[in-house]
Design a protein around this motif. Structure first.
Motif, PDB file in Angstrom:
ATOM      1  N   SER A 257       0.823  -1.193   0.000  1.00 15.78           N
ATOM      2  CA  SER A 257       0.000   0.000   0.000  1.00 15.78           C
ATOM      3  C   SER A 257       0.861   1.248   0.000  1.00 15.78           C
ATOM      4  CB  SER A 257      -0.883  -0.025   1.251  1.00 15.78           C
ATOM      5  OG  SER A 257      -1.636   1.135   1.333  1.00 15.78           O
TER       6      SER A 257
ATOM      7  N   ALA B  39      -3.475   4.194   0.944  1.00 11.50           N
ATOM      8  CA  ALA B  39      -3.716   4.476   2.359  1.00 11.50           C
ATOM      9  C   ALA B  39      -4.890   5.437   2.513  1.00 11.50           C
ATOM     10  CB  ALA B  39      -2.459   5.039   3.013  1.00 11.50           C
TER      11      ALA B  39
ATOM     12  N   GLY C   9      -0.202   3.102   7.331  1.00  7.77           N
ATOM     13  CA  GLY C   9      -1.460   2.361   7.331  1.00  7.77           C
ATOM     14  C   GLY C   9      -2.639   3.230   7.728  1.00  7.77           C
ATOM     15  N   GLY C  10      -3.768   2.948   7.138  1.00  5.61           N
ATOM     16  CA  GLY C  10      -4.972   3.725   7.395  1.00  5.61           C
ATOM     17  C   GLY C  10      -5.441   3.688   8.838  1.00  5.61           C
ATOM     18  N   SER C  11      -5.212   2.584   9.542  1.00  4.68           N
ATOM     19  CA  SER C  11      -5.624   2.498  10.944  1.00  4.68           C
ATOM     20  C   SER C  11      -4.841   3.472  11.816  1.00  4.68           C
ATOM     21  CB  SER C  11      -5.432   1.081  11.479  1.00  4.68           C
ATOM     22  OG  SER C  11      -6.302   0.190  10.849  1.00  4.68           O
TER      23      SER C  11
ATOM     24  N   LYS D 165      -2.283  -2.402   7.441  1.00  4.45           N
ATOM     25  CA  LYS D 165      -2.923  -1.115   7.734  1.00  4.45           C
ATOM     26  C   LYS D 165      -2.573  -0.612   9.139  1.00  4.45           C
ATOM     27  CE  LYS D 165      -7.196  -3.361   9.040  1.00  4.45           C
ATOM     28  NZ  LYS D 165      -8.603  -3.548   8.707  1.00  4.45           N
TER      29      LYS D 165
ATOM     30  N   GLU E 247      -7.895   3.414   2.168  1.00  5.15           N
ATOM     31  CA  GLU E 247      -8.109   2.635   3.395  1.00  5.15           C
ATOM     32  C   GLU E 247      -8.740   3.505   4.464  1.00  5.15           C
ATOM     33  OE1 GLU E 247      -4.588   0.925   4.932  1.00  5.15           O
ATOM     34  OE2 GLU E 247      -4.327  -0.443   3.260  1.00  5.15           O
ATOM     35  N   ARG E 248      -8.222   4.742   4.621  1.00  6.62           N
ATOM     36  CA  ARG E 248      -8.719   5.638   5.659  1.00  6.62           C
ATOM     37  C   ARG E 248     -10.217   5.828   5.527  1.00  6.62           C
ATOM     38  NH1 ARG E 248      -4.001   8.991   5.680  1.00  6.62           N
ATOM     39  NH2 ARG E 248      -4.674   9.687   3.671  1.00  6.62           N
TER      40      ARG E 248
END
Length: 194
Positions: A15, A20, A102-104, A82, A23-24
């Motif tokens: 990613s 990202a 990562g989106g997390s 993520k 993902e968010r």
């Protein structure tokens, strides 16, 4: 500060900033890692993910300053991608650039009620939650942290984080991979109404 780099062949298979951001917008953190409401402790499985990642890192180590970054395969990382980031310093003492976030990480740590772009808050927040990158590169040892903080939605975030140093092809400490596991719980004393 946050850049997408094509300097590493792994970047094409993982990613990047564009992914990202997708993902968010798709993450629903309350649904993921949902924990029993009365528990404020980590499950052993969450702890084991970071232990397994550290064991993988140790298995790669061939230099006194850490393993070669080229030897790291994201597919062998037990922590969800993520929940990880890659930071890189072009030379010792230089400011770090992010190759992957990562989106997390962005969704969990973003300050409440802010319109600031990620570049203005992310590096300081990551340093406060994960540790100082330059210290990890100097010592060539993993750095671990754990803590808790409160989200405005009435959620307690319990997290563990780890920084792992890596060297470039010239054996210069240059890369840091950060990983975290987390659990979301309702705030103590908060009655959930249906």
């Amino acid at each position: 500060m946050i850049v997408q780099s094509s300097r590493h062949s792994l970047s094409s298979g993982i990613s990047t900033k564009a992914t990202a951001s997708q993902e968010r917008s798709a993450i629903k953190l309350i649904v993921e890692n949902d924990a029993p409401s009365g528990t404020l402790f980590f499950a052993d499985s969450e702890r084991r993910l970071l232990i397994r990642l550290e064991n993988y890192w140790r298995s790669l180590r061939q230099s006194e300053y850490g393993p070669f970054f080229e030897d790291f395969w994201p597919s062998r990382n037990p922590v969800p991608w993520k929940n990880c980031f890659i930071a890189y310093a072009h030379q010792p003492g230089a400011e770090f650039a992010f190759d992957h976030i990562g989106g997390s990480i962005t969704a969990l740590f973003k300050p409440d009620r802010t319109n600031l772009p990620d570049e203005e808050w992310l590096l300081d927040t990551i340093r406060s939650r994960f540790g100082e990158f330059s210290n990890v590169l100097k010592t060539a040892r993993p750095a671990r942290r754990e803590g808790r903080f409160y989200r405005p939605e009435g959620i307690v975030v319990l997290y563990r984080s780890m920084l792992l140093p890596f060297v470039d092809a010239k054996r210069v400490p240059a890369y840091v991979i950060g990983a975290m596991t987390y659990r979301l719980n309702p705030m103590p004393g908060l009655a959930i109404q249906k």
